[in-house]
Scaffold this motif. Structure first.
Motif, PDB file in Angstrom:
ATOM      1  N   ALA A 190       0.862  -1.182   0.000  1.00 24.70           N
ATOM      2  CA  ALA A 190       0.000   0.000   0.000  1.00 24.70           C
ATOM      3  C   ALA A 190       0.896   1.229   0.000  1.00 24.70           C
ATOM      4  O   ALA A 190       1.798   1.349   0.846  1.00 24.70           O
ATOM      5  CB  ALA A 190      -0.913   0.017   1.222  1.00 24.70           C
ATOM      6  N   VAL A 191       0.691   2.124  -0.953  1.00 21.55           N
ATOM      7  CA  VAL A 191       1.505   3.338  -1.068  1.00 21.55           C
ATOM      8  C   VAL A 191       0.762   4.513  -0.440  1.00 21.55           C
ATOM      9  O   VAL A 191      -0.447   4.674  -0.637  1.00 21.55           O
ATOM     10  CB  VAL A 191       1.847   3.633  -2.543  1.00 21.55           C
ATOM     11  CG1 VAL A 191       2.605   4.943  -2.679  1.00 21.55           C
ATOM     12  CG2 VAL A 191       2.678   2.490  -3.116  1.00 21.55           C
ATOM     13  N   ILE A 200       3.850   5.091   8.387  1.00 19.45           N
ATOM     14  CA  ILE A 200       4.222   4.664   9.745  1.00 19.45           C
ATOM     15  C   ILE A 200       3.077   4.892  10.722  1.00 19.45           C
ATOM     16  O   ILE A 200       2.709   4.008  11.505  1.00 19.45           O
ATOM     17  CB  ILE A 200       5.494   5.408  10.202  1.00 19.45           C
ATOM     18  CG1 ILE A 200       6.701   4.947   9.382  1.00 19.45           C
ATOM     19  CG2 ILE A 200       5.739   5.191  11.701  1.00 19.45           C
ATOM     20  CD1 ILE A 200       7.919   5.833   9.526  1.00 19.45           C
ATOM     21  N   SER A 201       2.489   6.071  10.701  1.00 26.83           N
ATOM     22  CA  SER A 201       1.422   6.394  11.648  1.00 26.83           C
ATOM     23  C   SER A 201       0.179   5.545  11.398  1.00 26.83           C
ATOM     24  O   SER A 201      -0.499   5.135  12.347  1.00 26.83           O
ATOM     25  CB  SER A 201       1.076   7.882  11.587  1.00 26.83           C
ATOM     26  OG  SER A 201       0.664   8.272  10.293  1.00 26.83           O
ATOM     27  N   THR A 202      -0.113   5.245  10.129  1.00 23.91           N
ATOM     28  CA  THR A 202      -1.277   4.409   9.827  1.00 23.91           C
ATOM     29  C   THR A 202      -1.096   3.006  10.391  1.00 23.91           C
ATOM     30  O   THR A 202      -2.031   2.432  10.976  1.00 23.91           O
ATOM     31  CB  THR A 202      -1.520   4.346   8.306  1.00 23.91           C
ATOM     32  OG1 THR A 202      -1.798   5.663   7.819  1.00 23.91           O
ATOM     33  CG2 THR A 202      -2.700   3.437   7.976  1.00 23.91           C
ATOM     34  N   VAL A 232      -4.278  -2.700   6.980  1.00 23.30           N
ATOM     35  CA  VAL A 232      -3.600  -1.449   6.625  1.00 23.30           C
ATOM     36  C   VAL A 232      -4.347  -0.747   5.491  1.00 23.30           C
ATOM     37  O   VAL A 232      -4.585   0.462   5.531  1.00 23.30           O
ATOM     38  CB  VAL A 232      -2.138  -1.724   6.222  1.00 23.30           C
ATOM     39  CG1 VAL A 232      -1.479  -0.452   5.686  1.00 23.30           C
ATOM     40  CG2 VAL A 232      -1.344  -2.268   7.408  1.00 23.30           C
ATOM     41  N   ARG A 233      -4.721  -1.515   4.473  1.00 19.56           N
ATOM     42  CA  ARG A 233      -5.426  -0.941   3.324  1.00 19.56           C
ATOM     43  C   ARG A 233      -6.780  -0.362   3.731  1.00 19.56           C
ATOM     44  O   ARG A 233      -7.189   0.698   3.247  1.00 19.56           O
ATOM     45  CB  ARG A 233      -5.648  -2.011   2.255  1.00 19.56           C
ATOM     46  CG  ARG A 233      -4.412  -2.340   1.436  1.00 19.56           C
ATOM     47  CD  ARG A 233      -4.770  -3.389   0.379  1.00 19.56           C
ATOM     48  NE  ARG A 233      -3.674  -3.597  -0.536  1.00 19.56           N
ATOM     49  CZ  ARG A 233      -3.417  -2.824  -1.578  1.00 19.56           C
ATOM     50  NH1 ARG A 233      -4.188  -1.774  -1.808  1.00 19.56           N
ATOM     51  NH2 ARG A 233      -2.407  -3.068  -2.389  1.00 19.56           N
ATOM     52  N   THR A 234      -7.489  -1.064   4.613  1.00 18.29           N
ATOM     53  CA  THR A 234      -8.806  -0.590   5.039  1.00 18.29           C
ATOM     54  C   THR A 234      -8.693   0.749   5.760  1.00 18.29           C
ATOM     55  O   THR A 234      -9.455   1.680   5.471  1.00 18.29           O
ATOM     56  CB  THR A 234      -9.477  -1.623   5.962  1.00 18.29           C
ATOM     57  OG1 THR A 234      -9.650  -2.854   5.238  1.00 18.29           O
ATOM     58  CG2 THR A 234     -10.844  -1.133   6.424  1.00 18.29           C
ATOM     59  N   LEU A 235      -7.724   0.867   6.669  1.00 20.08           N
ATOM     60  CA  LEU A 235      -7.572   2.142   7.374  1.00 20.08           C
ATOM     61  C   LEU A 235      -7.119   3.230   6.414  1.00 20.08           C
ATOM     62  O   LEU A 235      -7.561   4.383   6.523  1.00 20.08           O
ATOM     63  CB  LEU A 235      -6.584   1.997   8.535  1.00 20.08           C
ATOM     64  CG  LEU A 235      -6.463   3.231   9.441  1.00 20.08           C
ATOM     65  CD1 LEU A 235      -7.823   3.621  10.015  1.00 20.08           C
ATOM     66  CD2 LEU A 235      -5.479   2.982  10.579  1.00 20.08           C
TER      67      LEU A 235
END
Length: 416
Positions: free
Chosen positions: A92-93, A101-103, A253-256
Motif C-alpha cells: 500500500a503506497v 508509519i502512523s497508519t 492497513v489498506r482498510t484504514l
C-alpha cells in the motif's frame, strides 16, 4: 522464454501493465481521474463488495476500479512492482513515509497497549511514538542493540507488561548511527508474548536499505515500511511512503488507508514507477561511492569516528548481523568531527557540491546535523545514550563521481 524467472530490476519496466488497455502506450499513462465508470450496476456492486471486505476476491477475478481513494491504475501497478523486491503479498503506497508509519501504528495499537521500539529511530517516528501516541493511551518502550532478546523479555515479564505488548517496531540500520538490530531476536521477543488472542506484529522501517539491500519480510518481519521519498523515489522531487507485508496484515492497513484517505495520488505513483526503473543502477552506484567516501574519512585527522557498515569489525555482533541480514553496506554514513557543534557547522557551511539539506537516498549527496535538525526533538538523554552528539554529521551519498564528493568533504574539513 515464457517460463524464465526475470529479476525484479528487469520486471520494473513492464510488470502489471497491459499496453493494450492504454492505446498501446509503452509506459503506463497518468490516470488523472477521481472516479471510474462501471459497465453495469451489477459490476459496481461486485467491486464494492471486494473493496469493503464484504467478500473475498474470486480466483480469477480482477479488482475493479472504483474511485482513486480506493484504487487507481498508477498505484496498483506501482504496488505490484514494489512487492517483487521484498517478496510481499501486498503493498500500500501512502502520501508520505510518516503517513505510512502512523497508519500502521494506529491500526495495530489501541489505548492501553505497549509498543516496543528500537532506539534510535528517525526523529519524526520518535516524536510520534513519544509525543502523539501517549495522548491515545499508548506507551512506547525503547530498547537498544546492546540488549539481548532474553534481557528484554525478562524485563517485560518482570514488569508485567507482556500481555500489553502489541507491536515490535524496528528501524535497522538506525538513523543516523547505522546501528543494526537482529531481526531474529526481534521476532523472538514478539513470539514470546504472542498467542491466539494476541498476535504481536513485527514492523521494520527499511528506509535506509531500500528494497534492494535488505528484505525484512524474509527475515521474520510481518510488515515493512518505507519513506518512498528516499531511494525508491530517489530524485528529491516527491513525497511518499509504502507498507508491505502478508495479506492478513495488509488487509487491515489498506482498510484504514481507505478511510483516512492518505494514499498517494496518481502523479506520485507515476513518478515512483519511473524511479523504480533505475533503482538498482542508482543504489549500486551510491553504495560504491559511499565506500570510497567512508575509506577517505576513516583516516582523516579531523575525523574522530566513522559510522559505516562496511567498517564493522569482523567477529563482533554487529558484523554478524550485517552478514546475515544485509546485501550491501549501503550509501548512508555518519561521522564525528573533532570538536563540537562549531566545527560541525563550519564543515556544513563550507560544502560546495554536497547540499546542506535533510532527507536521504537521492541522486545528489546531502549532509545534515542530526542533533539540531532531523533528531532535534529527541530527548537529551536519548541523544547522549545513542551517540547523537553535536559533533555528529550525517551524509547521504549520491551518484556524483566519488572523487568530487571526496574533494568537497576534504576542502570543507580544511576550514574546520
Amino acid at each position: 522464454m515464457d517460463n524464465r524467472y526475470f529479476h525484479p530490476e528487469s520486471l520494473m519496466m513492464s510488470h502489471g501493465y497491459k499496453p493494450a488497455l492504454s492505446e498501446g502506450a509503452i509506459k503506463c499513462p497518468i490516470f488523472q481521474t477521481s472516479t471510474f465508470v462501471f459497465n453495469s450496476a451489477e459490476e459496481g456492486k461486485a467491486f464494492f463488495e471486494v473493496a469493503y471486505g464484504q467478500r473475498e476476491k474470486g480466483p480469477n477475478e480482477e479488482l475493479g476500479l472504483i474511485y482513486s481513494r480506493l484504487n487507481n491504475p498508477d498505484l496498483q501497478i506501482l504496488e505490484e512492482r514494489l512487492c517483487l523486491w521484498d517478496g510481499a503479498d501486498e503493498c500500500a503506497v501512502f502520501e508520505s513515509g510518516m503517513s505510512a508509519i502512523s497508519t500502521v501504528m494506529l491500526e495495530f495499537l489501541r489505548p492501553g497497549d505497549i509498543l516496543l521500539y528500537s532506539k534510535p529511530v528517525y526523529g519524526g517516528t520518535d516524536h510520534f511514538i513519544n509525543k502523539v501516541l501517549p495522548q491515545y493511551g499508548i506507551k512506547g518502550i525503547g530498547f537498544t542493540n546492546t540488549q539481548s532478546s532474553e534481557e528484554i523479555i525478562m524485563e517485560m515479564k518482570t514488569k508485567g507488561l507482556g500481555q500489553k505488548l502489541k507491536m515490535v517496531y524496528v528501524e535497522t540500520p538506525a538513523n543516523p548511527t547505522n546501528a543494526l538490530f537482529d531481526l531474529d531476536e526481534c521476532r523472538k521477543i514478539a513470539d514470546a508474548f504472542s498467542n491466539e488472542e494476541n498476535d504481536i506484529v513485527v514492523c521494520v522501517d527499511n528506509t535506509y536499505m531500500g528494497p534492494l539491500w535488505q528484505h525484512p519480510l524474509k527475515l521474520g518481519a510481518d510488515l515493512v515500511v518505507y519513506s518512498a521519498t528516499k531511494y525508491i523515489g530517489g530524485h528529491s522531487d516527491l513525497i511518499a511512503g509504502a507498507v508491505l507485508g502478508r495479506s492478513k496484515h495488509m488487509k487491515r492497513v489498506r482498510t484504514l488507508r481507505t478511510f483516512l484517505g492518505n494514499m498517494a495520488g496518481p502523479w506520485t505513483g507515476w513518478l515512483l514507477m519511473r524511479s523504480l526503473e533505475t533503482l538498482k543502477v542508482r543504489m549500486t552506484q551510491q553504495a560504491e561511492n559511499a565506500e570510497q567516501v567512508a575509506n577517505f574519512l576513516l583516516n582523516h585527522p579531523k575525523v574522530e569516528k566513522v559510522y559505516y557498515l562496511g567498517h564493522l569489525e569482523a567477529g563482533t555482533k554487529q558484523h554478524a548481523i550485517f552478514k546475515k541480514q544485509l546485501f550491501s553496506a549501503g550509501a548512508m554514513l555518519s561521522f564525528d568531527i573533532k570538536g563540537g557543534k562549531k566545527e560541525a557547522f563550519t564543515f556544513l557551511n563550507h560544502l560546495k557540491l554536497i547540499k546542506l539539506a535533510v532527507s536521504l537516498g537521492s541522486t545528489e549527496s546531502l549532509a545534515e546535523h542530526p542533533a539540531t535538525m532531523t533528531h532535534s526533538d529527541v530527548s537529551a538523554e536519548d541523544k547522549e545514550t545513542m551517540g547523537i552528539s553535536e559533533r555528529l554529521i550525517r551524509l547521504s551519498i549520491g551518484v556524483e563521481h566519488y572523487s568530487d564528493i571526496i574533494w568537497d568533504i576534504s576542502q570543507a574539513l580544511e576550514n574546520c
